[in-house]
Design an enzyme around this catalytic site. Sequence first.
Site, PDB file in Angstrom:
ATOM      1  N   SER A  46       0.814  -1.216   0.000  1.00 59.51           N
ATOM      2  CA  SER A  46       0.000   0.000   0.000  1.00 59.51           C
ATOM      3  C   SER A  46       0.851   1.270   0.000  1.00 59.51           C
ATOM      4  O   SER A  46       0.348   2.352  -0.320  1.00 59.51           O
ATOM      5  CB  SER A  46      -0.945   0.015   1.209  1.00 59.51           C
ATOM      6  OG  SER A  46      -1.869  -1.041   1.145  1.00 59.51           O
ATOM      7  N   GLY A 241      -4.451  -1.873  -0.673  1.00 60.07           N
ATOM      8  CA  GLY A 241      -3.626  -1.577  -1.830  1.00 60.07           C
ATOM      9  C   GLY A 241      -3.427  -0.092  -2.003  1.00 60.07           C
ATOM     10  O   GLY A 241      -4.056   0.724  -1.319  1.00 60.07           O
ATOM     11  N   GLY A 243      -3.084   3.694  -4.219  1.00 59.34           N
ATOM     12  CA  GLY A 243      -3.726   4.428  -5.298  1.00 59.34           C
ATOM     13  C   GLY A 243      -5.056   5.039  -4.931  1.00 59.34           C
ATOM     14  O   GLY A 243      -5.537   4.952  -3.799  1.00 59.34           O
ATOM     15  N   CYS A 269      -9.536  -1.861   3.850  1.00 64.17           N
ATOM     16  CA  CYS A 269      -8.755  -0.717   3.397  1.00 64.17           C
ATOM     17  C   CYS A 269      -9.151  -0.304   1.979  1.00 64.17           C
ATOM     18  O   CYS A 269     -10.240   0.224   1.774  1.00 64.17           O
ATOM     19  CB  CYS A 269      -7.268  -1.027   3.520  1.00 64.17           C
ATOM     20  SG  CYS A 269      -6.240   0.465   3.575  1.00 64.17           S
ATOM     21  N   GLN A 273     -12.912   0.957   0.310  1.00 60.56           N
ATOM     22  CA  GLN A 273     -13.190   2.092  -0.564  1.00 60.56           C
ATOM     23  C   GLN A 273     -13.864   1.639  -1.863  1.00 60.56           C
ATOM     24  O   GLN A 273     -14.788   2.293  -2.356  1.00 60.56           O
ATOM     25  CB  GLN A 273     -11.890   2.837  -0.855  1.00 60.56           C
ATOM     26  CG  GLN A 273     -11.257   3.453   0.383  1.00 60.56           C
ATOM     27  CD  GLN A 273      -9.775   3.730   0.215  1.00 60.56           C
ATOM     28  OE1 GLN A 273      -9.255   3.762  -0.905  1.00 60.56           O
ATOM     29  NE2 GLN A 273      -9.079   3.909   1.334  1.00 60.56           N
ATOM     30  N   ASN A 311      -3.447   2.252   7.165  1.00 61.24           N
ATOM     31  CA  ASN A 311      -2.580   2.799   6.128  1.00 61.24           C
ATOM     32  C   ASN A 311      -3.461   3.212   4.953  1.00 61.24           C
ATOM     33  O   ASN A 311      -3.706   2.436   4.044  1.00 61.24           O
ATOM     34  CB  ASN A 311      -1.539   1.776   5.672  1.00 61.24           C
ATOM     35  CG  ASN A 311      -0.717   2.295   4.504  1.00 61.24           C
ATOM     36  OD1 ASN A 311      -0.743   3.487   4.191  1.00 61.24           O
ATOM     37  ND2 ASN A 311       0.007   1.410   3.846  1.00 61.24           N
ATOM     38  N   GLY A 313      -4.951   6.898   2.573  1.00 57.43           N
ATOM     39  CA  GLY A 313      -5.033   8.327   2.337  1.00 57.43           C
ATOM     40  C   GLY A 313      -6.339   8.758   1.723  1.00 57.43           C
ATOM     41  O   GLY A 313      -6.554   9.953   1.486  1.00 57.43           O
ATOM     42  N   PHE A 314      -7.231   7.790   1.430  1.00 57.02           N
ATOM     43  CA  PHE A 314      -8.553   8.070   0.882  1.00 57.02           C
ATOM     44  C   PHE A 314      -9.612   7.484   1.814  1.00 57.02           C
ATOM     45  O   PHE A 314      -9.325   6.585   2.606  1.00 57.02           O
ATOM     46  CB  PHE A 314      -8.710   7.456  -0.513  1.00 57.02           C
ATOM     47  CG  PHE A 314      -7.847   8.108  -1.564  1.00 57.02           C
ATOM     48  CD1 PHE A 314      -8.355   9.099  -2.387  1.00 57.02           C
ATOM     49  CD2 PHE A 314      -6.516   7.730  -1.733  1.00 57.02           C
ATOM     50  CE1 PHE A 314      -7.563   9.704  -3.355  1.00 57.02           C
ATOM     51  CE2 PHE A 314      -5.715   8.320  -2.691  1.00 57.02           C
ATOM     52  CZ  PHE A 314      -6.244   9.319  -3.506  1.00 57.02           C
ATOM     53  N   HIS A 364      -6.872  -2.476   9.150  1.00 57.96           N
ATOM     54  CA  HIS A 364      -6.223  -3.761   8.873  1.00 57.96           C
ATOM     55  C   HIS A 364      -6.428  -4.735  10.029  1.00 57.96           C
ATOM     56  O   HIS A 364      -5.658  -4.722  11.001  1.00 57.96           O
ATOM     57  CB  HIS A 364      -4.727  -3.553   8.648  1.00 57.96           C
ATOM     58  CG  HIS A 364      -4.404  -2.832   7.386  1.00 57.96           C
ATOM     59  ND1 HIS A 364      -3.846  -3.456   6.285  1.00 57.96           N
ATOM     60  CD2 HIS A 364      -4.572  -1.536   7.036  1.00 57.96           C
ATOM     61  CE1 HIS A 364      -3.675  -2.569   5.318  1.00 57.96           C
ATOM     62  NE2 HIS A 364      -4.107  -1.393   5.752  1.00 57.96           N
ATOM     63  N   GLU A 366      -5.786  -7.849  10.094  1.00 64.55           N
ATOM     64  CA  GLU A 366      -4.682  -8.824  10.202  1.00 64.55           C
ATOM     65  C   GLU A 366      -3.566  -8.261  11.084  1.00 64.55           C
ATOM     66  O   GLU A 366      -2.839  -9.001  11.733  1.00 64.55           O
ATOM     67  CB  GLU A 366      -4.147  -9.189   8.818  1.00 64.55           C
ATOM     68  CG  GLU A 366      -3.120  -8.263   8.224  1.00 64.55           C
ATOM     69  CD  GLU A 366      -3.680  -6.912   7.832  1.00 64.55           C
ATOM     70  OE1 GLU A 366      -2.911  -5.944   7.748  1.00 64.55           O
ATOM     71  OE2 GLU A 366      -4.906  -6.823   7.605  1.00 64.55           O
TER      72      GLU A 366
END
Length: 395
Positions: A46, A241, A243, A269, A273, A311, A313-314, A364, A366
């Site tokens: 990510s 992931g 992007g 994550c 989205q 983790n 940013g969107f 996350h 996990e």
Amino acid sequence: MNPAVLVLEDGRTFTGQAYGAIGRSLGEIVFSTGMTGYQETLTDPSYHRQIVVMTAPHIGNTGVNDEDGESARIWVAGYVVRDPARRASSWRSARTLDADLADQGVVGISGIDTRALTRHLRDRGVMRAGIFSGPALTGADGGPLAADELLDQVLQAPPMSGADLAAEVSTDSAYVVPALGPDGRPLTTPVAVVAAVDLGIKAMTPHRMAERGIEVHVLPARSTIDDLLAVHPDGVFFSNGPGDPGAATTQVDVLREVLDRRIPFFGICYGNQLFGRALGFGTYKLGYGHRGVNQPVMDRTTGKVEVTSHNHGFAVDAPLDAQTTAPYDGGRYGRVHVSHVNLNDQVVEGLEALDLPAFSVQYHPEAAAGPHDAAYLFDRFLDLMKSHPTKEHAA
């Protein structure tokens, strides 16, 4: 020691020493608040195309081992630390962090005020940046490059908004993580079969499912609905992931095919989205994101507050106050509600469809290297698959 310079998109610069490889690194600069787990952070796909700032001042003290990586390589574009360890001190250490960064060509910088840098990013938001050392600081004439010349290089780097990156970090070919029994040995007959779309999956994620007797077929990011159905899944999983989720139209289309067939779905994550977009909600870029292992999240189903690993940013733009009808195609997917919320800033941290066997979380569960408050979500996914058998679902 070799000098190094960090240049931010807004023109601010920091001068320090080279750490890891010598050269140039460009990317979006972000900060991670984890006190531990730097190896897991570095190997998390990510972080592809991102320069990571560690807010903890002392990094590298336990070195690097061959067991804790979340993938087979380091993915960060660059690395920023304040006080790197002078030596690795752990019986599990196989090499130093500095050497590992250098061997994999990851350009870093040390000896700068990471607290001041983090405060700057919190105020101004994440942005493009570059780390320069060695020949990267020298122009064609052999003289040092001026600050504005370094800044020009930073401004030529592509932004994260609009970036479709999952295929760049995904597996090239499918592979299977076998189901495990209570004794840790592979099961002949798994409890369930999951088709996991690798959008930047961390190694611990299929392992957590395998521990629960689930056979996990990890499939490339560009997999079609036919590829997913070919493994006869009891459920479908979309991973974390890198992007912009707004650019991942292919995966959103495949996810809608999954939802149309009422196949149980779980996403984390980036997968959260994409689930939001499949339901018809928008997504937006956060000012500086959530990255670390200490984010408080409330599970609205139970009222429990969990400390979670993040983790991203969107985020998904969905109403927090009450259940609503999913906007896509006139309410095609029925009712949905925000199941989890971040207690720091009220960002959507989970979605649950009330008329479909589907849910997701933004963080996350996990959680390598911790915490493990949210591990129960894998049990919730298994329960969902057991209560919604997929035998009747056909292509």
